[in-house]
Write a protein that holds these residues in place. Sequence first.
Motif, PDB file in Angstrom:
ATOM      1  N   ALA A  39       0.717  -1.114   0.026  1.00 10.27           N
ATOM      2  CA  ALA A  39       0.030   0.050  -0.022  1.00 10.27           C
ATOM      3  C   ALA A  39       0.812   1.333   0.069  1.00 10.27           C
ATOM      4  O   ALA A  39       0.450   2.341  -0.457  1.00 10.27           O
ATOM      5  CB  ALA A  39      -1.101   0.036   1.256  1.00 10.27           C
ATOM      6  N   LEU A  40       2.093   1.325   0.606  1.00  9.96           N
ATOM      7  CA  LEU A  40       2.749   2.445   0.853  1.00  9.96           C
ATOM      8  C   LEU A  40       3.961   2.357  -0.342  1.00  9.96           C
ATOM      9  O   LEU A  40       4.622   3.493  -0.468  1.00  9.96           O
ATOM     10  CB  LEU A  40       3.521   2.473   2.037  1.00  9.96           C
ATOM     11  N   LYS A  41       3.913   1.462  -1.294  1.00 13.29           N
ATOM     12  CA  LYS A  41       4.972   1.454  -2.244  1.00 13.29           C
ATOM     13  C   LYS A  41       4.907   2.816  -3.131  1.00 13.29           C
ATOM     14  O   LYS A  41       5.870   3.373  -3.322  1.00 13.29           O
ATOM     15  CB  LYS A  41       5.094   0.390  -3.292  1.00 13.29           C
ATOM     16  N   GLY A  42       3.666   3.040  -3.756  1.00 10.15           N
ATOM     17  CA  GLY A  42       3.493   4.242  -4.276  1.00 10.15           C
ATOM     18  C   GLY A  42       3.816   5.659  -3.726  1.00 10.15           C
ATOM     19  O   GLY A  42       3.976   6.578  -4.561  1.00 10.15           O
ATOM     20  N   LEU A  43       3.788   5.408  -2.435  1.00 11.09           N
ATOM     21  CA  LEU A  43       4.277   6.861  -1.641  1.00 11.09           C
ATOM     22  C   LEU A  43       5.746   6.891  -1.362  1.00 11.09           C
ATOM     23  O   LEU A  43       6.000   7.879  -1.008  1.00 11.09           O
ATOM     24  CB  LEU A  43       3.438   6.771  -0.458  1.00 11.09           C
ATOM     25  N   GLY A  44       6.387   5.773  -1.728  1.00  9.47           N
ATOM     26  CA  GLY A  44       7.894   6.003  -1.504  1.00  9.47           C
ATOM     27  C   GLY A  44       8.047   5.742  -0.008  1.00  9.47           C
ATOM     28  O   GLY A  44       9.307   6.275   0.424  1.00  9.47           O
ATOM     29  N   LEU A  45       7.258   5.367   0.998  1.00  9.52           N
ATOM     30  CA  LEU A  45       7.435   5.234   2.588  1.00  9.52           C
ATOM     31  C   LEU A  45       7.512   3.617   2.927  1.00  9.52           C
ATOM     32  O   LEU A  45       6.921   3.020   2.306  1.00  9.52           O
ATOM     33  CB  LEU A  45       6.206   5.886   2.953  1.00  9.52           C
ATOM     34  N   THR A  46       8.306   3.459   4.023  1.00 11.12           N
ATOM     35  CA  THR A  46       8.359   2.456   4.662  1.00 11.12           C
ATOM     36  C   THR A  46       7.195   2.676   5.716  1.00 11.12           C
ATOM     37  O   THR A  46       6.601   3.458   6.091  1.00 11.12           O
ATOM     38  CB  THR A  46       9.511   2.099   5.313  1.00 11.12           C
ATOM     39  N   TYR A  47       6.567   1.509   6.345  1.00 15.79           N
ATOM     40  CA  TYR A  47       5.788   1.646   7.230  1.00 15.79           C
ATOM     41  C   TYR A  47       6.200   2.469   8.513  1.00 15.79           C
ATOM     42  O   TYR A  47       5.451   3.504   8.919  1.00 15.79           O
ATOM     43  CB  TYR A  47       5.179   0.118   7.838  1.00 15.79           C
TER      44      TYR A  47
END
Length: 153
Positions: A39-47
């Motif tokens: 889910a966060l891949k597109g945001l470029g963020l890790t959890y």
Amino acid sequence: MTPATRPPVPDAELLRLDHQVCFSLHAASRAFGGVYRDALKGLGLTYPQYLVMLVLWEHGSQPVKTIGEQLRLDSGTLSPLLKRLEAAGLVRRERSTEDERSVTIHLTPAGDELREQALPVPRRMLAATGLTIEELRTLQSLLGRVTSALDEA
């Protein structure tokens, strides 16, 4: 049958892996991690970076110490994570002029704009759990009680 009248569970039975609440929480956490990763891949963020951004989106600029307290992260874990967010242009760190040991984290315009892209993430996670919003709130409440009790133990 009430808990007081229920027959005791033998100690050997309590040692079974499927009777360990901590393992159930661990397995659920790992499963959440996998779904969050996608889910966060597109945001470029890790959890963990997402959690920091949630704190900043909700409360605005925060001292590093406050972010660490809210997320239950020590400075050794939080500092490198904040440096990566700063390198990505999402936050900026500002040292206090009154106390140079204190650093406040501010969202950059890019970090603020990322909030809009993150809006679908909570609903995606809710759908992935297979729970209703009411069930999820009940679970969250129970986990809060468990956490408080464990903190006091």
